[in-house]
Design an enzyme around this catalytic site. Structure first.
Site, PDB file in Angstrom:
ATOM      1  N   CYS A 282     -23.965   1.513  18.156  1.00  0.00           N
ATOM      2  CA  CYS A 282     -22.512   1.427  18.304  1.00  0.00           C
ATOM      3  C   CYS A 282     -21.889   1.387  16.905  1.00  0.00           C
ATOM      4  O   CYS A 282     -22.580   1.401  15.890  1.00  0.00           O
ATOM      5  CB  CYS A 282     -22.117   0.203  19.119  1.00  0.00           C
ATOM      6  SG  CYS A 282     -22.725  -1.339  18.454  1.00  0.00           S
TER       7      CYS A 282
ATOM      8  N   CYS B   5     -23.063  -1.150  14.279  1.00  0.00           N
ATOM      9  CA  CYS B   5     -24.375  -0.906  13.677  1.00  0.00           C
ATOM     10  C   CYS B   5     -24.250   0.130  12.555  1.00  0.00           C
ATOM     11  O   CYS B   5     -24.866  -0.004  11.501  1.00  0.00           O
ATOM     12  CB  CYS B   5     -25.370  -0.392  14.708  1.00  0.00           C
ATOM     13  SG  CYS B   5     -25.218  -1.168  16.315  1.00  0.00           S
TER      14      CYS B   5
END
Lengths: 83, 355
Positions: free
Chosen positions: A10, A13
């Site tokens: 996502c 990250c």
């Protein structure tokens, strides 16, 4: 030094990965940066909130994207610069 | 948050204690002023500057859109900032420790309540699920947490309070918790462990657990607050614009009696239909509330609307796809069914209580 960014991919990250790369570049440290995206492996590190930063198999931060200064501090404490 | 913005923010943050408080006070004053003049400002823009007739449908819709977009964005920023700082004193690790060793029943209640206050992003649903179950927390208790977390969060509470008042908010929170606790308990009783992907039970937690938010300085917590506001607004921005856009169109063009005729208190099937429409839709409380607001203005009953909102935030296709990695299809279907039934029941209850 082996650095791992744990997270399914996502936005947080990706932010953490980019910030870590920048911190490495600034320090001039050479290190392997690896992304871990599969959940069983992430869970095995004991991480329940992504993204997480792992330096030499030690989880140093999870559940948030730390500031640039913090990342630098993590990196320095894991591998002190040669004096 | 974009790296450039992050760096800028880090450099701009006052370094002294008094500097930080001055900045926070200035921001709070600015927020109150902006919120206060919002309606007046758009009246001046549309009536005086553009010389439009506020009673025409187009103008009324455009005015509603601008006014509501600013209002919701301000409310969200304020609420998210405060909530993030409060939540930074809680963490998923602490929640798991609190739930460890609790039996079903008490555990479901605790999990529902902790789901409200634990900082949690749906992209962590899978690692959290594995972390809970492999630590020995019962499946039903874990599911109570996963249901409560998106359904009843402080952002939804804050927005509901400012848009609909105390009574609706209290009913929403109470019933949301009831659904999370009840559905989790029922699912736990069904003994569905065979439909959890086996690797979850085989996972051994080797790593040392690190508390995500322990030992942060107040400055770091403030910084987290700012970053969360930016990141949430950017993430839900599109939903917000679409939600308020549809809301504005309804505000301007939908005939007053459209919904009272087809989904009014007399329409028996209004609640289940609203839930069925809401399940595949993906948004969060902030994106869906402007729409709820304008549908309510047009006479749609509050129970049907809250059931719709609950279905949208608690059950969504992307979340199901995520959870599919740890739950088999059968369990996923039962999960959706039980939660949907709970939401439908609550919708009818609301329509009676709030009529």
């Amino acid at each position: 030094m082996i650095i791992k960014v744990l997270g399914p991919g996502c936005r947080n990250c990706r932010d953490l990965e980019a910030a870590t790369r920048r911190a490495l570049d600034e320090l001039g440290t050479s290190a392997e940066l690896e992304k871990v995206t599969d959940y069983p492996t992430i869970a095995r590190y004991g991480v329940m909130a992504t993204p997480a930063l792992v330096i030499d198999e030690r989880v140093v931060c999870s559940g948030r994207v730390p500031g640039a200064d913090e990342i630098t501090a993590f990196l320095l404490s894991a591998s002190p610069p040669p004096t | 948050m974009a790296p450039a913005t992050r760096a800028l923010l880090a450099n701009r943050m006052p370094t002294t204690r008094s500097g930080r408080w001055t900045m926070l006070t200035a921001l709070a004053v600015g927020w109150v002023l902006a919120y206060g003049v919002n309606g007046w400002f758009w009246d001046r823009v549309f009536v005086d500057l553009l010389a439009l007739d506020p009673s025409t449908r187009g103008t009324s819709a455009a005015h509603f859109f601008c006014y509501d977009l600013v209002k919701i964005a301000l409310l969200l920023s304020g609420i998210i900032f405060v909530v993030t700082i409060l939540r930074s004193f809680m963490s998923i690790e602490r929640t798991r420790a609190l739930l460890g060793g609790r039996r079903e029943g008490v555990g479901n209640v605790a999990a529902g309540a902790l789901g409200v206050v634990t900082p949690f992003c749906s992209c962590s649903a899978v690692p959290a699920f594995i972390g809970f179950v492999s630590a020995g927390i019962p499946l039903g208790v874990t599911l109570s947490f996963l249901i409560a977390s998106p359904l009843v969060n402080e952002v939804a509470i804050g927005l509901l309070l400012s848009l609909f008042g105390l009574k609706v908010t209290a009913l929403y929170v109470g019933s949301g918790l009831l659904i999370a606790i009840g559905a989790g308990w029922v699912l736990g009783r069904m003994r569905l462990e065979r439909w959890v992907e086996p690797f979850v039970f085989e996972t051994r937690l080797d790593g040392q657990v690190i508390d995500a938010t322990a030992g942060l300085t107040f400055e770091q917590r403030i910084r987290m607050g700012f970053e969360e506001v930016g990141s949430v607004l950017r993430r839900i921005g599109p939903y917000l614009v679409v939600g308020i856009g549809i809301g504005a169109a309804i505000h301007g063009w939908a005939p007053e009696d459209l919904f009272t005729r087809y989904a009014g208190p007399g329409a028996v099937l209004g609640v289940p239909i609203a839930v069925l429409i809401g399940i595949p839709l993906y948004s969060n409380a902030a994106g869906i509330l402007p729409l709820v607001e304008s549908l309510h203005d047009k006479g749609m009953p509050m129970g049907t609307l809250l059931a719709f909102m609950m279905a949208v935030v608690a059950l969504s296709l992307p979340e199901m796809i995520l959870l599919r990695q740890v739950l088999k299809v059968q369990l996923l279907a039962i999960y959706v069914g039980v939660v949907a039934l709970g939401i439908i029941g609550v919708g009818y209850l609301f329509n009676v209580v709030l009529a």
